[in-house]
Design a protein around this motif. Sequence first.
Motif, PDB file in Angstrom:
ATOM      1  N   LEU A  37       0.830  -1.208   0.000  1.00  0.00           N
ATOM      2  CA  LEU A  37       0.000   0.000   0.000  1.00  0.00           C
ATOM      3  C   LEU A  37       0.861   1.253   0.000  1.00  0.00           C
ATOM      4  N   GLY A  38       1.933   1.246   0.788  1.00  0.00           N
ATOM      5  CA  GLY A  38       2.824   2.405   0.806  1.00  0.00           C
ATOM      6  C   GLY A  38       3.438   2.669  -0.552  1.00  0.00           C
ATOM      7  N   ALA A  39       3.851   1.605  -1.256  1.00  0.00           N
ATOM      8  CA  ALA A  39       4.453   1.768  -2.573  1.00  0.00           C
ATOM      9  C   ALA A  39       3.441   2.266  -3.600  1.00  0.00           C
ATOM     10  N   VAL A  40       2.215   1.780  -3.516  1.00  0.00           N
ATOM     11  CA  VAL A  40       1.180   2.185  -4.478  1.00  0.00           C
ATOM     12  C   VAL A  40       0.912   3.684  -4.385  1.00  0.00           C
ATOM     13  N   PHE A  41       0.837   4.208  -3.170  1.00  0.00           N
ATOM     14  CA  PHE A  41       0.566   5.640  -2.994  1.00  0.00           C
ATOM     15  C   PHE A  41       1.828   6.477  -3.217  1.00  0.00           C
ATOM     16  N   ALA A  42       2.985   5.918  -2.925  1.00  0.00           N
ATOM     17  CA  ALA A  42       4.220   6.693  -3.048  1.00  0.00           C
ATOM     18  C   ALA A  42       4.683   6.823  -4.489  1.00  0.00           C
TER      19      ALA A  42
ATOM     20  N   GLY B 211       6.131   8.076   2.904  1.00  0.00           N
ATOM     21  CA  GLY B 211       7.190   9.079   2.941  1.00  0.00           C
ATOM     22  C   GLY B 211       8.542   8.521   2.546  1.00  0.00           C
ATOM     23  N   THR B 212       8.857   7.323   3.029  1.00  0.00           N
ATOM     24  CA  THR B 212      10.155   6.722   2.718  1.00  0.00           C
ATOM     25  C   THR B 212      10.259   6.360   1.240  1.00  0.00           C
ATOM     26  N   PHE B 213       9.248   5.661   0.718  1.00  0.00           N
ATOM     27  CA  PHE B 213       9.279   5.249  -0.686  1.00  0.00           C
ATOM     28  C   PHE B 213       9.287   6.456  -1.619  1.00  0.00           C
ATOM     29  N   ALA B 214       8.454   7.445  -1.327  1.00  0.00           N
ATOM     30  CA  ALA B 214       8.379   8.611  -2.210  1.00  0.00           C
ATOM     31  C   ALA B 214       9.729   9.313  -2.302  1.00  0.00           C
ATOM     32  N   LYS B 215      10.414   9.431  -1.185  1.00  0.00           N
ATOM     33  CA  LYS B 215      11.737  10.077  -1.205  1.00  0.00           C
ATOM     34  C   LYS B 215      12.743   9.243  -1.988  1.00  0.00           C
ATOM     35  N   LEU B 216      12.817   7.942  -1.700  1.00  0.00           N
ATOM     36  CA  LEU B 216      13.786   7.079  -2.378  1.00  0.00           C
ATOM     37  C   LEU B 216      13.462   6.935  -3.857  1.00  0.00           C
ATOM     38  N   PHE B 217      12.175   6.812  -4.177  1.00  0.00           N
ATOM     39  CA  PHE B 217      11.787   6.688  -5.588  1.00  0.00           C
ATOM     40  C   PHE B 217      12.147   7.958  -6.364  1.00  0.00           C
ATOM     41  N   SER B 218      11.857   9.120  -5.781  1.00  0.00           N
ATOM     42  CA  SER B 218      12.133  10.376  -6.482  1.00  0.00           C
ATOM     43  C   SER B 218      13.630  10.560  -6.708  1.00  0.00           C
ATOM     44  N   GLU B 219      14.449  10.166  -5.725  1.00  0.00           N
ATOM     45  CA  GLU B 219      15.897  10.261  -5.907  1.00  0.00           C
ATOM     46  C   GLU B 219      16.384   9.298  -6.985  1.00  0.00           C
ATOM     47  N   ALA B 220      15.788   8.112  -7.044  1.00  0.00           N
ATOM     48  CA  ALA B 220      16.156   7.167  -8.096  1.00  0.00           C
ATOM     49  C   ALA B 220      15.775   7.699  -9.471  1.00  0.00           C
ATOM     50  N   ILE B 221      14.632   8.339  -9.574  1.00  0.00           N
ATOM     51  CA  ILE B 221      14.188   8.908 -10.853  1.00  0.00           C
ATOM     52  C   ILE B 221      15.114  10.039 -11.286  1.00  0.00           C
ATOM     53  N   GLU B 222      15.547  10.849 -10.322  1.00  0.00           N
ATOM     54  CA  GLU B 222      16.436  11.961 -10.651  1.00  0.00           C
ATOM     55  C   GLU B 222      17.806  11.480 -11.139  1.00  0.00           C
ATOM     56  N   ASN B 223      18.233  10.310 -10.708  1.00  0.00           N
ATOM     57  CA  ASN B 223      19.560   9.804 -11.063  1.00  0.00           C
ATOM     58  C   ASN B 223      19.582   9.038 -12.385  1.00  0.00           C
TER      59      ASN B 223
ATOM     60  N   LEU C 233      13.795   0.470  -8.038  1.00  0.00           N
ATOM     61  CA  LEU C 233      12.558   0.486  -7.247  1.00  0.00           C
ATOM     62  C   LEU C 233      12.271  -0.889  -6.660  1.00  0.00           C
ATOM     63  N   LEU C 234      12.505  -1.923  -7.445  1.00  0.00           N
ATOM     64  CA  LEU C 234      12.285  -3.280  -6.949  1.00  0.00           C
ATOM     65  C   LEU C 234      13.220  -3.593  -5.785  1.00  0.00           C
ATOM     66  N   SER C 235      14.464  -3.189  -5.903  1.00  0.00           N
ATOM     67  CA  SER C 235      15.422  -3.426  -4.828  1.00  0.00           C
ATOM     68  C   SER C 235      15.009  -2.695  -3.563  1.00  0.00           C
ATOM     69  N   ILE C 236      14.536  -1.458  -3.703  1.00  0.00           N
ATOM     70  CA  ILE C 236      14.069  -0.686  -2.551  1.00  0.00           C
ATOM     71  C   ILE C 236      12.866  -1.351  -1.905  1.00  0.00           C
ATOM     72  N   LEU C 237      11.942  -1.833  -2.721  1.00  0.00           N
ATOM     73  CA  LEU C 237      10.744  -2.502  -2.199  1.00  0.00           C
ATOM     74  C   LEU C 237      11.109  -3.747  -1.397  1.00  0.00           C
ATOM     75  N   LEU C 238      11.985  -4.560  -1.936  1.00  0.00           N
ATOM     76  CA  LEU C 238      12.352  -5.796  -1.261  1.00  0.00           C
ATOM     77  C   LEU C 238      13.085  -5.522   0.048  1.00  0.00           C
ATOM     78  N   TYR C 239      13.985  -4.544   0.033  1.00  0.00           N
ATOM     79  CA  TYR C 239      14.720  -4.233   1.257  1.00  0.00           C
ATOM     80  C   TYR C 239      13.782  -3.712   2.338  1.00  0.00           C
ATOM     81  N   ASN C 240      12.872  -2.812   1.964  1.00  0.00           N
ATOM     82  CA  ASN C 240      11.956  -2.259   2.961  1.00  0.00           C
ATOM     83  C   ASN C 240      10.967  -3.305   3.447  1.00  0.00           C
ATOM     84  N   PHE C 241      10.625  -4.251   2.594  1.00  0.00           N
ATOM     85  CA  PHE C 241       9.754  -5.338   3.052  1.00  0.00           C
ATOM     86  C   PHE C 241      10.444  -6.144   4.151  1.00  0.00           C
ATOM     87  N   GLU C 242      11.724  -6.438   3.959  1.00  0.00           N
ATOM     88  CA  GLU C 242      12.472  -7.133   5.010  1.00  0.00           C
ATOM     89  C   GLU C 242      12.465  -6.334   6.304  1.00  0.00           C
ATOM     90  N   SER C 243      12.685  -5.032   6.191  1.00  0.00           N
ATOM     91  CA  SER C 243      12.693  -4.179   7.375  1.00  0.00           C
ATOM     92  C   SER C 243      11.330  -4.132   8.038  1.00  0.00           C
TER      93      SER C 243
END
Length: 285
Positions: free
Chosen positions: A100-105, A166-178, A210-220
Amino acid sequence: MSLTTDQIDAARARVPLAFRDPLPVRLRRYVLWSFFIGLFCWCLYDFNITPARIWEGLARFGTVASFMFPPHIWTEWEPFADVLNGLGETLAIAFLGTLLGAVFAFPLSFLGAKNINRLNFLRLSTRRGYDVIRAIETLILALIFIRAFGLGPLAGILAIAVSEIGTFAKLFSEAIENTSSKPVDGVKASGGSRLQQIRFGIGPQVNPVLLSILLYNFESNVRSGTILGIVGAGGIGFLLSDRIAAYKWDEAWSIIFLIIAMVYLIDWLSGLIRSRMIGAQSLTK
């Protein structure tokens, strides 16, 4: 050319300031070190951290740790089934909260990316929104949602989801910028629309990240789900808290071992997924 010790001593006697920092620099260093040492000593005093207290705590911890081995083994199915149900519930809470967090972020991340959103006011406001959401601890969100929706997994799912926005949106936006602008320019030169530039120019570059971020945060979030269960948000944490409160340390340690095994298994599976979908070569870069 190497200098002898006598030559170095003679040079130090002629120009002593060349061999040590100026007085203002040394004074500033002494003040900073004195401040940090004083702050450290004050914290020890204010928190009543004394050798006697530490020694006493270690003795008590040794008593608690003595129940670790041999581990408790459930001889009846019903209590063990409750533990397995709690583990599964924690896993479900982490999965749904992360999803749910990823869908909204995901759509919000484009508003915070500099190469997508050129409106500075909107982009900066969106990023400050990320910070506001991330500033609220997941445990606090769980307590709020427990008050609103009652005890159970729903509060834990919502707490993780809101925190992850908040976490996904920040990390996703930084990944998009790079991402590189060359694929985007290629799609644009071929007549692609702005949406097609994002989909075919940016998407293939950013999707593995994005997939790597999702999997890592799921573990956390699996670990976070355990803590949320202690405050009543469902999952294995409730059973663990109950065993600790009843001083059933042997069962508590067995539950902890099962949690560790579950986290290890998820970590192994997520690594396998990353290597299959992202590629082992990209993981080593």
